[in-house]
Design a protein around this motif. Sequence first.
Motif, PDB file in Angstrom:
ATOM      1  N   ALA A 154      87.136  47.078  57.104  1.00 60.10           N
ATOM      2  CA  ALA A 154      86.968  46.064  58.152  1.00 60.10           C
ATOM      3  C   ALA A 154      88.161  46.087  59.108  1.00 60.10           C
ATOM      4  O   ALA A 154      87.989  46.063  60.338  1.00 60.10           O
ATOM      5  N   LEU A 155      89.364  46.156  58.551  1.00 65.88           N
ATOM      6  CA  LEU A 155      90.565  46.219  59.394  1.00 65.88           C
ATOM      7  C   LEU A 155      90.621  47.522  60.178  1.00 65.88           C
ATOM      8  O   LEU A 155      90.988  47.536  61.359  1.00 65.88           O
ATOM      9  N   PHE A 156      90.260  48.622  59.534  1.00 69.47           N
ATOM     10  CA  PHE A 156      90.259  49.908  60.217  1.00 69.47           C
ATOM     11  C   PHE A 156      89.283  49.901  61.398  1.00 69.47           C
ATOM     12  O   PHE A 156      89.607  50.368  62.489  1.00 69.47           O
ATOM     13  N   ALA A 175      85.813  55.820  70.457  1.00 67.88           N
ATOM     14  CA  ALA A 175      84.401  55.437  70.594  1.00 67.88           C
ATOM     15  C   ALA A 175      83.575  56.111  69.506  1.00 67.88           C
ATOM     16  O   ALA A 175      82.754  55.463  68.837  1.00 67.88           O
ATOM     17  N   ILE A 176      83.814  57.392  69.301  1.00 69.61           N
ATOM     18  CA  ILE A 176      83.069  58.131  68.277  1.00 69.61           C
ATOM     19  C   ILE A 176      83.470  57.667  66.880  1.00 69.61           C
ATOM     20  O   ILE A 176      82.614  57.426  66.024  1.00 69.61           O
ATOM     21  N   PHE A 224      81.203  55.985  63.642  1.00 68.62           N
ATOM     22  CA  PHE A 224      81.224  56.408  62.241  1.00 68.62           C
ATOM     23  C   PHE A 224      81.732  55.296  61.331  1.00 68.62           C
ATOM     24  O   PHE A 224      81.148  55.015  60.283  1.00 68.62           O
ATOM     25  N   ALA A 225      82.836  54.671  61.708  1.00 70.59           N
ATOM     26  CA  ALA A 225      83.427  53.619  60.885  1.00 70.59           C
ATOM     27  C   ALA A 225      82.481  52.425  60.766  1.00 70.59           C
ATOM     28  O   ALA A 225      82.377  51.817  59.690  1.00 70.59           O
ATOM     29  N   SER A 226      81.791  52.097  61.842  1.00 67.66           N
ATOM     30  CA  SER A 226      80.850  50.966  61.815  1.00 67.66           C
ATOM     31  C   SER A 226      79.685  51.250  60.879  1.00 67.66           C
ATOM     32  O   SER A 226      79.232  50.357  60.154  1.00 67.66           O
ATOM     33  N   ILE A 227      79.191  52.485  60.897  1.00 67.00           N
ATOM     34  CA  ILE A 227      78.099  52.864  59.988  1.00 67.00           C
ATOM     35  C   ILE A 227      78.551  52.682  58.541  1.00 67.00           C
ATOM     36  O   ILE A 227      77.851  52.064  57.734  1.00 67.00           O
ATOM     37  N   LEU A 260      81.003  50.838  57.411  1.00 70.40           N
ATOM     38  CA  LEU A 260      81.236  49.417  57.153  1.00 70.40           C
ATOM     39  C   LEU A 260      79.925  48.673  56.912  1.00 70.40           C
ATOM     40  O   LEU A 260      79.819  47.867  55.983  1.00 70.40           O
ATOM     41  N   VAL A 261      78.917  48.943  57.714  1.00 65.80           N
ATOM     42  CA  VAL A 261      77.610  48.300  57.528  1.00 65.80           C
ATOM     43  C   VAL A 261      77.032  48.667  56.163  1.00 65.80           C
ATOM     44  O   VAL A 261      76.521  47.805  55.442  1.00 65.80           O
ATOM     45  N   TYR A 262      77.134  49.926  55.797  1.00 63.71           N
ATOM     46  CA  TYR A 262      76.641  50.338  54.477  1.00 63.71           C
ATOM     47  C   TYR A 262      77.436  49.661  53.363  1.00 63.71           C
ATOM     48  O   TYR A 262      76.858  49.280  52.348  1.00 63.71           O
ATOM     49  N   LYS A 263      78.734  49.528  53.549  1.00 66.67           N
ATOM     50  CA  LYS A 263      79.558  48.866  52.531  1.00 66.67           C
ATOM     51  C   LYS A 263      79.115  47.423  52.341  1.00 66.67           C
ATOM     52  O   LYS A 263      79.011  46.934  51.218  1.00 66.67           O
ATOM     53  N   ILE A 264      78.833  46.738  53.429  1.00 66.16           N
ATOM     54  CA  ILE A 264      78.405  45.337  53.350  1.00 66.16           C
ATOM     55  C   ILE A 264      76.972  45.242  52.795  1.00 66.16           C
ATOM     56  O   ILE A 264      76.674  44.408  51.942  1.00 66.16           O
ATOM     57  N   ARG A 265      76.114  46.134  53.257  1.00 63.76           N
ATOM     58  CA  ARG A 265      74.687  46.066  52.890  1.00 63.76           C
ATOM     59  C   ARG A 265      74.415  46.518  51.457  1.00 63.76           C
ATOM     60  O   ARG A 265      73.547  45.965  50.787  1.00 63.76           O
ATOM     61  N   TYR A 266      75.120  47.527  50.996  1.00 62.36           N
ATOM     62  CA  TYR A 266      74.843  48.114  49.679  1.00 62.36           C
ATOM     63  C   TYR A 266      75.982  47.875  48.703  1.00 62.36           C
ATOM     64  O   TYR A 266      76.449  48.771  48.038  1.00 62.36           O
ATOM     65  N   LYS A 267      76.427  46.638  48.601  1.00 65.35           N
ATOM     66  CA  LYS A 267      77.529  46.282  47.685  1.00 65.35           C
ATOM     67  C   LYS A 267      77.191  46.661  46.264  1.00 65.35           C
ATOM     68  O   LYS A 267      76.232  46.345  45.703  1.00 65.35           O
TER      69      LYS A 267
END
Length: 86
Positions: A43-45, A69-70, A74-77, A79-86
Amino acid sequence: MNLNIIAIIGYCAAFGTTISFLPQAIKTIQTKDTSGISLPMYALFTAGTLLWLLYGILSDSLPVAIANAITLIFASIILVYKIRYK
């Protein structure tokens, strides 16, 4: 130092650091396994990457803006997976 050499160094650095996130993003998407990833760190990264993107845009530094931007994508993807697939 020649401005073209400085730009080339910037683009090479941007390419190297940005492309390093691709294997992790691919692995995370394929396996949905984020157990080895720290949520606070990512999240911080991701927030830091967003700020670097803004810095690159506001300072008219194309290599910094493009790389971040790129990387932000990648980091957002991840992060979303980390939150979604705990």
